[in-house]
Structures are given as structure tokens and as C-alpha cells.
Design a protein around this motif. Structure first.
Motif, PDB file in Angstrom:
ATOM      1  N   THR A 168      37.547  46.848  12.012  1.00 35.29           N
ATOM      2  CA  THR A 168      38.539  47.945  12.111  1.00 35.29           C
ATOM      3  C   THR A 168      38.471  48.194  13.572  1.00 35.29           C
ATOM      4  OG1 THR A 168      36.841  49.741  11.633  1.00 35.29           O
ATOM      5  CG2 THR A 168      38.318  48.975  10.188  1.00 35.29           C
ATOM      6  N   ARG A 169      37.049  47.904  14.211  1.00 38.94           N
ATOM      7  CA  ARG A 169      37.303  48.170  15.900  1.00 38.94           C
ATOM      8  C   ARG A 169      37.804  47.008  16.608  1.00 38.94           C
ATOM      9  NH1 ARG A 169      31.278  50.697  16.681  1.00 38.94           N
ATOM     10  NH2 ARG A 169      31.906  52.724  16.408  1.00 38.94           N
ATOM     11  N   LEU A 170      37.499  45.838  15.916  1.00 34.83           N
ATOM     12  CA  LEU A 170      38.275  44.616  16.618  1.00 34.83           C
ATOM     13  C   LEU A 170      39.746  44.721  16.608  1.00 34.83           C
ATOM     14  CD1 LEU A 170      35.848  41.754  15.211  1.00 34.83           C
ATOM     15  CD2 LEU A 170      36.119  42.335  17.538  1.00 34.83           C
ATOM     16  N   THR A 171      40.329  45.005  15.289  1.00 29.29           N
ATOM     17  CA  THR A 171      41.718  44.806  15.103  1.00 29.29           C
ATOM     18  C   THR A 171      42.373  46.253  15.241  1.00 29.29           C
ATOM     19  OG1 THR A 171      41.343  45.202  12.817  1.00 29.29           O
ATOM     20  CG2 THR A 171      41.174  42.941  13.662  1.00 29.29           C
ATOM     21  N   ILE A 212      23.240  46.306  14.465  1.00 25.46           N
ATOM     22  CA  ILE A 212      22.342  46.368  16.014  1.00 25.46           C
ATOM     23  C   ILE A 212      23.312  46.439  17.021  1.00 25.46           C
ATOM     24  CG2 ILE A 212      20.370  45.330  14.848  1.00 25.46           C
ATOM     25  CD1 ILE A 212      20.948  42.956  16.389  1.00 25.46           C
ATOM     26  N   ILE A 213      24.469  46.213  17.040  1.00 22.58           N
ATOM     27  CA  ILE A 213      25.102  46.095  18.512  1.00 22.58           C
ATOM     28  C   ILE A 213      26.349  47.304  18.243  1.00 22.58           C
ATOM     29  CG2 ILE A 213      26.902  44.781  19.957  1.00 22.58           C
ATOM     30  CD1 ILE A 213      23.800  44.127  20.249  1.00 22.58           C
ATOM     31  N   CYS A 214      27.340  46.958  17.182  1.00 26.00           N
ATOM     32  CA  CYS A 214      28.425  47.834  17.062  1.00 26.00           C
ATOM     33  C   CYS A 214      28.002  48.917  16.102  1.00 26.00           C
ATOM     34  CB  CYS A 214      29.594  46.896  16.260  1.00 26.00           C
ATOM     35  SG  CYS A 214      31.258  47.634  16.177  1.00 26.00           S
ATOM     36  N   VAL A 215      27.303  49.745  16.535  1.00 27.58           N
ATOM     37  CA  VAL A 215      26.436  50.715  15.708  1.00 27.58           C
ATOM     38  C   VAL A 215      27.444  52.047  15.330  1.00 27.58           C
ATOM     39  CG1 VAL A 215      24.234  50.098  16.468  1.00 27.58           C
ATOM     40  CG2 VAL A 215      25.498  51.826  17.907  1.00 27.58           C
ATOM     41  N   PRO A 220      28.359  52.083  20.932  1.00 23.43           N
ATOM     42  CA  PRO A 220      27.939  50.325  20.519  1.00 23.43           C
ATOM     43  C   PRO A 220      27.494  49.773  21.915  1.00 23.43           C
ATOM     44  CG  PRO A 220      30.203  51.251  20.287  1.00 23.43           C
ATOM     45  CD  PRO A 220      29.606  52.483  20.743  1.00 23.43           C
ATOM     46  N   LYS A 221      26.890  48.876  21.756  1.00 24.86           N
ATOM     47  CA  LYS A 221      26.500  48.175  23.027  1.00 24.86           C
ATOM     48  C   LYS A 221      27.429  46.948  23.229  1.00 24.86           C
ATOM     49  CE  LYS A 221      21.769  48.976  21.216  1.00 24.86           C
ATOM     50  NZ  LYS A 221      20.791  48.215  20.310  1.00 24.86           N
ATOM     51  N   CYS A 222      28.498  47.252  23.772  1.00 23.63           N
ATOM     52  CA  CYS A 222      29.825  46.304  23.941  1.00 23.63           C
ATOM     53  C   CYS A 222      29.500  45.337  25.071  1.00 23.63           C
ATOM     54  CB  CYS A 222      31.196  47.196  24.327  1.00 23.63           C
ATOM     55  SG  CYS A 222      31.490  48.338  22.878  1.00 23.63           S
ATOM     56  N   GLN A 223      28.650  45.672  25.889  1.00 20.66           N
ATOM     57  CA  GLN A 223      28.108  44.902  27.120  1.00 20.66           C
ATOM     58  C   GLN A 223      27.344  43.490  26.440  1.00 20.66           C
ATOM     59  OE1 GLN A 223      29.766  45.364  29.614  1.00 20.66           O
ATOM     60  NE2 GLN A 223      30.381  47.410  29.317  1.00 20.66           N
ATOM     61  N   GLU A 224      26.562  43.671  25.171  1.00 22.65           N
ATOM     62  CA  GLU A 224      25.940  42.835  24.669  1.00 22.65           C
ATOM     63  C   GLU A 224      26.703  42.186  23.372  1.00 22.65           C
ATOM     64  OE1 GLU A 224      22.319  44.111  23.450  1.00 22.65           O
ATOM     65  OE2 GLU A 224      21.955  45.629  25.285  1.00 22.65           O
ATOM     66  N   CYS A 225      27.876  42.494  23.268  1.00 22.99           N
ATOM     67  CA  CYS A 225      28.667  41.984  21.989  1.00 22.99           C
ATOM     68  C   CYS A 225      29.504  40.752  22.416  1.00 22.99           C
ATOM     69  CB  CYS A 225      29.788  42.898  21.650  1.00 22.99           C
ATOM     70  SG  CYS A 225      30.921  42.776  20.435  1.00 22.99           S
ATOM     71  N   PRO A 226      29.244  39.743  21.329  1.00 22.34           N
ATOM     72  CA  PRO A 226      29.660  38.216  21.548  1.00 22.34           C
ATOM     73  C   PRO A 226      31.228  38.401  21.569  1.00 22.34           C
ATOM     74  CG  PRO A 226      28.638  38.481  19.483  1.00 22.34           C
ATOM     75  CD  PRO A 226      28.287  39.702  20.254  1.00 22.34           C
ATOM     76  N   VAL A 227      31.837  39.375  20.977  1.00 17.15           N
ATOM     77  CA  VAL A 227      33.320  39.159  20.638  1.00 17.15           C
ATOM     78  C   VAL A 227      34.011  40.585  21.425  1.00 17.15           C
ATOM     79  CG1 VAL A 227      33.235  37.891  18.688  1.00 17.15           C
ATOM     80  CG2 VAL A 227      33.097  40.438  18.241  1.00 17.15           C
ATOM     81  N   ALA A 228      33.411  40.886  22.500  1.00 17.93           N
ATOM     82  CA  ALA A 228      33.987  42.033  23.410  1.00 17.93           C
ATOM     83  C   ALA A 228      35.307  41.413  23.822  1.00 17.93           C
ATOM     84  CB  ALA A 228      33.140  42.458  24.167  1.00 17.93           C
ATOM     85  N   PHE A 229      35.360  40.197  24.296  1.00 19.92           N
ATOM     86  CA  PHE A 229      36.765  39.511  24.804  1.00 19.92           C
ATOM     87  C   PHE A 229      37.772  39.834  23.785  1.00 19.92           C
ATOM     88  CE2 PHE A 229      34.952  36.151  22.349  1.00 19.92           C
ATOM     89  CZ  PHE A 229      36.017  35.707  21.768  1.00 19.92           C
ATOM     90  N   CYS A 230      37.809  39.956  22.774  1.00 20.78           N
ATOM     91  CA  CYS A 230      38.795  40.177  21.944  1.00 20.78           C
ATOM     92  C   CYS A 230      39.077  41.489  20.971  1.00 20.78           C
ATOM     93  CB  CYS A 230      39.055  39.049  20.961  1.00 20.78           C
ATOM     94  SG  CYS A 230      37.815  38.891  19.631  1.00 20.78           S
ATOM     95  N   CYS A 231      37.936  42.154  21.547  1.00 20.55           N
ATOM     96  CA  CYS A 231      37.907  43.646  20.783  1.00 20.55           C
ATOM     97  C   CYS A 231      38.988  44.606  21.316  1.00 20.55           C
ATOM     98  CB  CYS A 231      36.688  44.395  20.604  1.00 20.55           C
ATOM     99  SG  CYS A 231      36.508  45.769  19.808  1.00 20.55           S
ATOM    100  N   GLN A 232      40.123  44.853  20.155  1.00 17.92           N
ATOM    101  CA  GLN A 232      41.026  45.884  20.902  1.00 17.92           C
ATOM    102  C   GLN A 232      40.523  47.246  21.045  1.00 17.92           C
ATOM    103  OE1 GLN A 232      44.158  44.345  21.254  1.00 17.92           O
ATOM    104  NE2 GLN A 232      42.855  42.443  20.516  1.00 17.92           N
ATOM    105  N   ARG A 238      39.348  52.948  23.016  1.00 16.77           N
ATOM    106  CA  ARG A 238      39.421  53.868  21.740  1.00 16.77           C
ATOM    107  C   ARG A 238      38.065  53.581  20.520  1.00 16.77           C
ATOM    108  NH1 ARG A 238      44.982  52.546  19.159  1.00 16.77           N
ATOM    109  NH2 ARG A 238      44.524  54.396  18.075  1.00 16.77           N
ATOM    110  N   ILE A 239      37.129  53.232  21.021  1.00 15.80           N
ATOM    111  CA  ILE A 239      36.016  52.964  20.250  1.00 15.80           C
ATOM    112  C   ILE A 239      35.631  54.176  19.435  1.00 15.80           C
ATOM    113  CG2 ILE A 239      33.543  52.211  19.825  1.00 15.80           C
ATOM    114  CD1 ILE A 239      34.232  50.880  22.751  1.00 15.80           C
ATOM    115  N   ASP A 240      35.682  55.277  19.915  1.00 16.28           N
ATOM    116  CA  ASP A 240      35.428  56.353  18.958  1.00 16.28           C
ATOM    117  C   ASP A 240      36.255  56.657  18.107  1.00 16.28           C
ATOM    118  OD1 ASP A 240      33.521  56.909  21.116  1.00 16.28           O
ATOM    119  OD2 ASP A 240      34.286  58.385  22.076  1.00 16.28           O
TER     120      ASP A 240
HETATM  121 FE1  SF4 Z   1      32.144  46.787  18.403  1.00 16.28          FE
HETATM  122 FE2  SF4 Z   1      34.087  46.057  19.852  1.00 16.28          FE
HETATM  123 FE3  SF4 Z   1      32.115  47.111  21.081  1.00 16.28          FE
HETATM  124 FE4  SF4 Z   1      31.667  44.883  20.201  1.00 16.28          FE
HETATM  125  S1  SF4 Z   1      33.164  45.222  21.685  1.00 16.28           S
HETATM  126  S2  SF4 Z   1      30.649  46.488  19.885  1.00 16.28           S
HETATM  127  S3  SF4 Z   1      33.301  44.934  18.205  1.00 16.28           S
HETATM  128  S4  SF4 Z   1      33.471  48.021  19.623  1.00 16.28           S
END
Ligand code: SF4
Length: 386
Positions: A168-171, A212-215, A220-232, A238-240
């Protein structure tokens, strides 16, 4: 699987971004997720040897219970019941004892029902087919997808709370994640991109990312997230806001008075009804409402006991999913029960040596504040050195 703790490199990230066409959840996330999973996933006992029965046991234990808390229970459970057949024919008290400390006992009751179904309908082998797994007691779409994909390498979605949060965060999915329709929609989206060659690892990568990342709580540890490049949600700040979840109904509050009844060297315990909350487990005798010392003494006398001393204990609270117990307690020393009539007391109490009670009777953690006064340790505590 490597345990090397390096993050997705900047080069990988840039290449992933280039290959992504910006249309929401799509195959472009598969490679970065698997690459991340290969390097970053935690080593967990159930991942080392993903046989169907082991995957099933771990997935049921992990519902509502943290990974660290599950580990010792998982090992002990599989040692005691190494096969589905052992689970199917395990005596109820032993089964409850093995589950003691994990809570939500219906999970293991349903597992036993399902194990019997597997013995009768599937020749003792858990089916690999998603739809067949769904026919088993206590197995919902998440567990069916996990077993089918992790243990049998079949394409099936395994969408739990972690995956719902990630997707739901990605999209930017605005749907209420407690609704079945939203879960179904996410399952469909995931199903469309599960790779043929590594369905189990891909599902686990999404679950792991959520754990462990998108907690859920905190940042969330977005800087370490492998799909941050496409996370809307990340891109739009608007993560919160995600996932969307309607407030649950408030829990019902129940007041209780818990009695630690001591007779010589023994303590009184009681078997709960086979219906309702914590069915068939053992408990400390307890009464509805918060009673005074005088009311407790009257109650015990009317029930055929002779109280000698009473002492108030601390208050305690236990939270179930829909109910919250607010407890007060008393420790009461009663006169020895010398004749048979007294032993057949009207409260149906069993008087037992505390050591024996600890070993043979499954007492839920809800009573842990008071079992300490009986020298009874519950769940994990009883395996600690005293
Ligand atoms: Fe979650 Fe998106 Fe942050 Fe990745 S970049 S941790 S999917 S909120």
C-alpha cells in the motif's frame, strides 16, 4: 543465502530505477527485492529447512507472536511432535502445554484438526495446492500461500500485514487494509509479479522488508530500502498516511478477582469450560468483579472451605484481542481438606503440588502475575534456571 550486511549498491539502485516504467507495482521490483533478500534476510530456523510441516508450524506460531519469542517454542514443538501424524494424535493436555506461552490457543487446536484432515484426506502429506490448503482448518490465504510457495515453490501470494503495509505504501493504495476486498486486491497484484523460479523467496522478501525495513511503528528505513526508487509514498512524502486502517472497536473491559488458594503444600486450580475464551485450559479460580476480602471469605465458606488467612495481592491486567481483564487478587490459606467430602468441593478445584501443576497443567499467561505466588512459572519462564 549470504548474511553479508551490505545494502543494495547505488549502481544496482540506479539500474533498477532505469528499468522501472513508473506504473506502480510491477515486475521491476522483483530483482531488487530478491537481491536484497539474498544479502539481508535474517537467518531463521524455519528458513534453513523449509519442509511443508515446518513452514506450517512456523507460520502459525508467527501469527500474533514476535520472531524472537517464537524461536524456542518452534524448536521444542518440533522435537516433541516431529511429524504431522504426531501432531494429529497428540493428547490435548500435552499439546496445550507445548503451546503455553504463545497464547491464542485456538491456533494450535486448529492445527491439530487440520493435521487429522491431512491424515484422513491427504495420506499424511500436506497438499501443495493453494486451494486444497485452504480447505484445512485454520489455514487462510496467507498461510496457504506461504506453504505453497516456500515449501513447494508454487506461485501463490502470501500477503500478511507486513506485505499489505509494503504494497500500500509502494502504490498509494487508499483502501482499508482490514477489508477483505483490499487484501484480495493486493494478493492479485502480488500474484501477477511472482517469479516462476523463486516464488517462495519473493514472498519472503516482501514479508521480510515489512518486518525489518518498512516497519509499522516509527520511521521506516527508506534509505536502506531496495524499492525506494519506485515507492510512491516515499516519493510524495506520504509514508505516515499508509497503510489506511479503520479504528478497531474498543475492547470490552472485564473486572476479575483471582484467588491463590493454598492448602498445606498444594494450590487450587480449575479446568476452564470447553467453550468460550481459553477453552479447556487450567486457571486460578476467579470471580467476576472486584471483591473485598470479606466477600471472598464468605464465598469460600459457602463453597465448603475454611479460610484461615487472606492477603491482598497486586493488581494485574491482561489484554486479549477483544477483551481486557483488569484483575485484583488474594492469596488465601485454607484449613487442610481432610475428608473426601471436602475434596469434592463445589468449586471443582483440583489441589495440586505447584511443581506438578507447572509440569502437567497448561495455565494461560493471563494469570502469570498470580502464579508467581504459587511458585508456578509459565511459558518460557519455566525453562529458565531458577
Ligand atoms: Fe517502505 Fe517505501 Fe520506505 Fe521502502 S521506500 S521502506 S516501501 S515506505
Amino acid at each position: 543465502m549470504s548474511t553479508n550486511k551490505k545494502h543494495s549498491s547505488d549502481i544496482d539502485m540506479k539500474r533498477d530505477e532505469k528499468n522501472y516504467d513508473g506504473k506502480g507495482l510491477e515486475e521491476g521490483i522483483v530483482k531488487p527485492m530478491l537481491r536484497w533478500y539474498d544479502h539481508q534476510a535474517r537467518i531463521l530456523p524455519w528458513r534453513e529447512d523449509p519442509q511443508p510441516y515446518k513452514v506450517w508450524v512456523s507460520e502459525i506460531m508467527l501469527q500474533q507472536t514476535r520472531v524472537e519469542a517464537v524461536k524456542p517454542f518452534y524448536d521444542r514443538f518440533l522435537k516433541a511432535l516431529p511429524t504431522i501424524e504426531d501432531l494429529a494424535f497428540c493428547k490435548e493436555d500435552k499439546l496445550m502445554k507445548l503451546w503455553e506461552g504463545l497464547g491464542y490457543y485456538n491456533r494450535v487446536r486448529n492445527m491439530q484438526k487440520a493435521a487429522l484432515q491431512v491424515m484422513e484426506q491427504f495420506g499424511g502429506q500436506l497438499p501443495s495446492d493453494y486451494e486444497e490448503l485452504l480447505t484445512l482448518s485454520g489455514i487462510g490465504s496467507y498461510t496457504a500461500g506461504a506453504i505453497s510457495s516456500i515449501a513447494y515453490q508454487k506461485k501463490a501470494p502470501a500477503v500478511d500485514g507486513n506485505v499489505l503495509r509494503v504494497i500500500t505504501r509502494l502504490t498509494l493504495n487508499e483502501g482499508d487494509i482490514l477489508k477483505q476486498s483490499v487484501k484480495k486486491e493486493v494478493e492479485k497484484q502480488v500474484m501477477e509479479i511472482i517469479p516462476e523460479d523463486r516464488p517462495g523467496d519473493f514472498n519472503q522478501s516482501l514479508i521480510e522488508l515489512g518486518a525489518i525495513i518498512c516497519v509499522p511503528n516509527g520511521v521506516p528505513k527508506c534509505q536502506e530500502c531496495p524499492v525506494a526508487f519506485c515507492c510512491q509514498a516515499f516519493k510524495t512524502g506520504r509514508i505516515d498516511e499508509f497503510p489506511k486502517k479503520k479504528q478497531k472497536q474498543k475492547r470490552k473491559i472485564e473486572e476479575k478477582t483471582v484467588l491463590v488458594i493454598q492448602e498445606t503444600d498444594r494450590v487450587g486450580i480449575h479446568k476452564r469450560d470447553r467453550k468460550g475464551l481459553l477453552p479447556g485450559l487450567y486457571e486460578l479460580p476467579n470471580l467476576s468483579g472486584h471483591l473485598t476480602q470479606e466477600e471472598v471469605i464468605d464465598y469460600l465458606e459457602v463453597s465448603g472451605f475454611r479460610p484461615l488467612r487472606i492477603q491482598p495481592l497486586e493488581t494485574a491486567k491482561h489484554i486479549f484481542s477483544h477483551v481486557e481483564w483488569r484483575m485484583i487478587g488474594y492469596v488465601i490459606r485454607i484449613e487442610d481438606l481432610t475428608n473426601k467430602e471436602e475434596k469434592d468441593n463445589s468449586l471443582d478445584l483440583i489441589f495440586e503440588d505447584p511443581k506438578k501443576a507447572e509440569e502437567h497443567y497448561s495455565i494461560p499467561a493471563a494469570f502469570s502475575a498470580y502464579t508467581a505466588y504459587m511458585n508456578i512459572r509459565l511459558g518460557q519462564d519455566k525453562y529458565k534456571e531458577s
